[in-house]
Enzyme design. Structure first.
Site, mmCIF file in Angstrom:
data_model
loop_
_atom_site.group_PDB
_atom_site.id
_atom_site.type_symbol
_atom_site.label_atom_id
_atom_site.label_comp_id
_atom_site.label_asym_id
_atom_site.label_seq_id
_atom_site.Cartn_x
_atom_site.Cartn_y
_atom_site.Cartn_z
ATOM 1 N N LYS A 183 0.646 -0.963 0.183
ATOM 2 C CA LYS A 183 0.608 -0.233 0.357
ATOM 3 C C LYS A 183 1.387 1.521 -0.126
ATOM 4 C CE LYS A 183 -2.300 3.051 1.949
ATOM 5 N NZ LYS A 183 -1.432 4.618 1.540
ATOM 6 N N GLY A 234 6.100 4.867 8.368
ATOM 7 C CA GLY A 234 5.087 6.654 8.239
ATOM 8 C C GLY A 234 5.489 6.697 10.162
ATOM 9 N N SER A 235 4.310 7.733 9.824
ATOM 10 C CA SER A 235 4.003 9.122 11.292
ATOM 11 C C SER A 235 3.855 7.855 13.014
ATOM 12 C CB SER A 235 3.235 9.769 11.423
ATOM 13 O OG SER A 235 2.763 9.022 10.789
ATOM 14 N N THR A 236 4.345 8.492 13.509
ATOM 15 C CA THR A 236 4.021 8.035 14.861
ATOM 16 C C THR A 236 2.254 7.709 15.326
ATOM 17 O OG1 THR A 236 6.121 8.563 15.821
ATOM 18 C CG2 THR A 236 4.596 7.992 17.684
ATOM 19 N N THR A 238 0.276 7.572 12.935
ATOM 20 C CA THR A 238 -0.743 6.420 12.340
ATOM 21 C C THR A 238 0.549 4.890 12.852
ATOM 22 O OG1 THR A 238 -0.166 7.462 9.840
ATOM 23 C CG2 THR A 238 -0.887 5.379 9.727
ATOM 24 N N GLY A 239 0.931 4.893 13.222
ATOM 25 C CA GLY A 239 1.898 3.649 13.363
ATOM 26 C C GLY A 239 0.985 3.674 14.608
ATOM 27 N N GLU A 256 8.693 1.818 12.052
ATOM 28 C CA GLU A 256 9.044 2.470 11.599
ATOM 29 C C GLU A 256 9.004 3.591 11.471
ATOM 30 O OE1 GLU A 256 12.977 1.869 11.891
ATOM 31 O OE2 GLU A 256 12.530 -0.096 11.456
ATOM 32 N N CYS A 290 13.417 9.804 7.227
ATOM 33 C CA CYS A 290 13.127 9.647 9.130
ATOM 34 C C CYS A 290 13.999 10.079 10.055
ATOM 35 C CB CYS A 290 12.827 8.172 8.799
ATOM 36 S SG CYS A 290 14.044 7.101 8.386
ATOM 37 N N GLU A 388 8.987 17.195 14.922
ATOM 38 C CA GLU A 388 9.661 16.879 13.630
ATOM 39 C C GLU A 388 9.605 17.630 12.084
ATOM 40 O OE1 GLU A 388 8.940 13.514 12.003
ATOM 41 O OE2 GLU A 388 10.625 12.661 10.871
HETATM 42 P P1 NAD Z 1 1.890 8.962 7.513
HETATM 43 O O1 NAD Z 1 1.808 8.227 8.467
HETATM 44 O O2 NAD Z 1 1.345 9.944 7.112
HETATM 45 O O3 NAD Z 1 1.558 7.614 6.720
HETATM 46 C C1 NAD Z 1 2.181 6.636 5.920
HETATM 47 C C2 NAD Z 1 1.295 5.338 5.654
HETATM 48 O O4 NAD Z 1 0.842 4.860 5.697
HETATM 49 C C3 NAD Z 1 0.455 6.375 3.823
HETATM 50 O O5 NAD Z 1 0.696 5.280 2.574
HETATM 51 C C4 NAD Z 1 -0.649 5.939 4.234
HETATM 52 O O6 NAD Z 1 -1.619 6.060 3.046
HETATM 53 C C5 NAD Z 1 -0.640 5.713 5.763
HETATM 54 N N1 NAD Z 1 -1.753 5.036 6.731
HETATM 55 C C6 NAD Z 1 -2.492 6.556 6.757
HETATM 56 N N2 NAD Z 1 -3.546 6.175 7.692
HETATM 57 C C7 NAD Z 1 -3.818 4.722 8.071
HETATM 58 C C8 NAD Z 1 -4.702 3.791 8.826
HETATM 59 N N3 NAD Z 1 -4.808 4.027 9.840
HETATM 60 N N4 NAD Z 1 -3.469 2.301 9.041
HETATM 61 C C9 NAD Z 1 -3.173 2.294 7.319
HETATM 62 N N5 NAD Z 1 -2.243 3.094 6.906
HETATM 63 C C10 NAD Z 1 -2.641 4.346 7.074
HETATM 64 O O7 NAD Z 1 3.429 9.065 6.818
HETATM 65 P P2 NAD Z 1 3.891 10.053 5.561
HETATM 66 O O8 NAD Z 1 3.475 11.577 6.172
HETATM 67 O O9 NAD Z 1 3.931 9.874 4.720
HETATM 68 O O10 NAD Z 1 5.232 9.921 6.318
HETATM 69 C C11 NAD Z 1 6.394 10.911 7.368
HETATM 70 C C12 NAD Z 1 6.230 10.004 8.314
HETATM 71 O O11 NAD Z 1 7.226 9.011 8.227
HETATM 72 C C13 NAD Z 1 7.829 10.885 9.087
HETATM 73 O O12 NAD Z 1 7.221 10.088 10.414
HETATM 74 C C14 NAD Z 1 9.053 10.178 9.014
HETATM 75 O O13 NAD Z 1 10.156 10.112 10.332
HETATM 76 C C15 NAD Z 1 8.275 8.855 9.262
HETATM 77 N N6 NAD Z 1 9.157 8.692 8.402
HETATM 78 C C16 NAD Z 1 9.846 7.405 9.234
HETATM 79 C C17 NAD Z 1 10.938 6.323 8.589
HETATM 80 C C18 NAD Z 1 11.481 5.355 9.486
HETATM 81 O O14 NAD Z 1 12.248 4.581 9.149
HETATM 82 N N7 NAD Z 1 11.281 5.068 10.968
HETATM 83 C C19 NAD Z 1 10.849 5.795 7.194
HETATM 84 C C20 NAD Z 1 10.321 7.481 5.985
HETATM 85 C C21 NAD Z 1 9.653 7.963 7.560
#
Ligand code: NAD
Length: 482
Positions: A183, A234-236, A238-239, A256, A290, A388
């Site tokens: 996804k 992705g973001s904390t 969403t995690g 991550e 990240c 961040e």
């Molecule tokens: P995000 O969390 O907004 O989105 C990431 C993904 O999650 C997208 O594909 C999004 O559609 C999906 N998503 C959204 N809501 C969801 C849900 N409820 N359930 C499941 N999936 C869902 O993050 P972003 O804005 O795309 O990325 C930026 C963030 O990611 C920053 O905080 C950055 O630090 C972090 N990041 C971390 C790493 C790492 O390796 N630790 C790497 C790259 C980015």
């Protein structure tokens, strides 16, 4: 698991996709417009999927999984190596699409670098041995630890390094005998669809399926009873949502998440010797990384010299449209991220911090360009330090006592990476041991390697990627005792 000894060469020359043919194969005329963040032009159109599309994709990859897992490891290794060859053959088309969609320049540690890393990671993942471990072997007991496929993996990714992070998620999953539903981020679906298209040129049907879409698509994947493991970057926030939605099915998770990496510069450095490393540690991918250096703590003895040297480097780095070969910095990928960076720099300026370079975007210019910005004499409590920024704006905080620098570095609730900069490796290592971060680099920041485990602590997530640890993370351990 064995290390590969044979690579089957593929004749990719005849089937190498051009930029146009690749884009045509993933574009849907009625789909959502995907815009170039440098120009606002339409790059392509993508048919966004629904939760029901996730159900169908999961059904397909579930059906394909037993046959994929039943293949000898050497066959899966061979297919990963052929996928790497196919990516290399399509590298220029993939890099151009990535540059247009994500914004990152072709050159510097950007689009061509990212596509090259995809091939390199596939090869390294193919070459990583994961032998059966004999844990007890005496007169009474013979116990072995095996790693079996977990089943179906859901791979949910962000928009900053869309291709490379997808490979980080899918390469180990495929190697271990899992099938995968990907996804991509709604901001960068074209890059990931193109990558999957190229890889699927060598994989059997239904082993790897992509479903582009909004967060609801990711949410369905992370709650789906047919998905056994979610790899999420992705973001904390969403995690945390994924942790909640995966609870009922007790899914395995690798998370991550966001970071706010600190760098500590000790007083013994030669500023000129470290300044390029500091710059790229912070500004790689125009700060949208990240594990980028996001707050810099510099000892007062060298503070002014480090600031001056950094300003010189920052001013010399060309920023602009990614397809122009001279550029090494690009736009922010989307408006929301641009607004975050602008808000944080404005807040720092209003608090009395000193803008050394940048901080003055041109409101009339097209695209989400925010100039490389260095902010000095900034308080550790300032939002530009505490939040961040995920963009090209680095706050530089002065310290006099290294204990204070360590305390400031550790005070936030995230801990992905950190770095210590010093002419004395032992002194740097002593400080490194006190930092709460998954990786601490010495005299560099943010470099990753396919054999070196990578993962965060605190709210930066849990689970490791890369190397043998990364393979174990997409497997289930099984003890054979007897
Ligand atoms: P995000 O969390 O907004 O989105 C990431 C993904 O999650 C997208 O594909 C999004 O559609 C999906 N998503 C959204 N809501 C969801 C849900 N409820 N359930 C499941 N999936 C869902 O993050 P972003 O804005 O795309 O990325 C930026 C963030 O990611 C920053 O905080 C950055 O630090 C972090 N990041 C971390 C790493 C790492 O390796 N630790 C790497 C790259 C980015």
């Amino acid at each position: 698991m064995t290390t590969p000894t044979v690579t089957t060469p593929v004749d990719t020359a005849s089937e190498t996709p051009t930029y146009d043919s690749l884009l045509a194969s993933i574009t849907d005329a009625d789909g959502r417009e995907i815009l170039d963040p440098a120009t606002g032009e339409v790059v392509g159109r993508v048919a966004f999927g629904s939760p029901e599309d996730v159900d169908r994709a999961v059904e397909r990859v579930r059906a394909a999984q037993p046959a994929w897992a039943a293949r000898p490891d050497s066959e899966r290794i061979d297919l990963l190596l052929r996928a790497a060859d196919a990516i290399e053959a399509a590298a220029e088309s993939l890099a151009e699409l990535l540059s247009r969609e994500q914004g990152k320049p072709l050159n510097g540690p950007n689009a061509r670098f990212e596509v090259g890393a995809c091939a390199a990671w596939l090869r390294a993942t193919a070459a990583t041995p994961l032998p059966v471990e004999t844990v007890v072997d005496d007169e009474e007991t013979h116990a072995e630890l095996h790693y079996r496929p977990v089943g179906v993996v859901g791979a949910i990714g962000p928009w900053n390094w869309p291709m490379m992070i997808t490979i980080w998620q899918i390469a180990p999953a495929l190697r271990m005998g899992n099938t995968v539903v990907v996804k991509p981020s709604e901001y960068t679906p074209l890059s990931v669809l193109a990558l999957v298209e190229v890889i699927n040129g060598v994989l059997p049907d239904d082993v790897l399926v992509a479903v582009p879409g909004e967060g609801e698509v990711g949410a369905r994947l992370s709650s789906h009873a047919g998905v056994d493991k979610v790899m999420f970057t992705g973001s904390t926030r969403t995690g945390q949502a994924i942790i909640r939605s995966s609870a009922d099915t007790v899914k395995r998770l690798t998370l991550e998440l966001g970071g706010n990496d600190a760098g500590i510069v000790l007083p013994d450095v030669d500023p000129k010797a470290i300044v390029e490393g500091l710059f790229w540690g912070a500004f790689i991918n125009t700060g949208q990384t990240c594990a980028a250096l996001k707050r810099l703590y510099v000892h007062t003895d060298v503070y002014d010299d480090v600031c001056a040297a950094l300003a010189e480097v920052a001013q010399a780095m060309p920023m602009g449209r990614g397809l122009d070969e001279q550029n090494v910095l690009g736009p922010l990928q989307n408006e929301a991220q641009y607004d975050i960076v602008a808000r944080l720099v404005d807040a720092a300026r209003e608090s009395g911090a000193k803008i050394l370079v940048g901080g003055n975007p041109d409101p009339e210019a097209p695209g989400y360009f925010y100039p490389a910005t260095l902010v000095a004499d900034v308080d550790d409590e300032n939002p530009l330090v505490a939040e961040e920024q995920f963009g090209p704006a680095l706050p530089i905080v002065r310290y006099t006592d290294v204990d204070d620098a360590v305390a400031m570095a550790n005070r936030l609730d995230v801990g992905l990476g950190a770095s210590v900069w010093s002419a004395d490796r032992d002194a740097a290592r002593a400080v490194a041991a006190r930092l709460e971060a998954g990786t601490v680099w010495i005299n560099s920041h943010g470099g990753v390697h396919p054999m070196i485990p990578f993962g965060g602590v605190k709210k930066s997530g849990y689970g490791l990627e890369f190397g043998a640890e990364g393979l174990k993370a997409v497997a289930v351990p099984q003890v054979i005792n007897g």
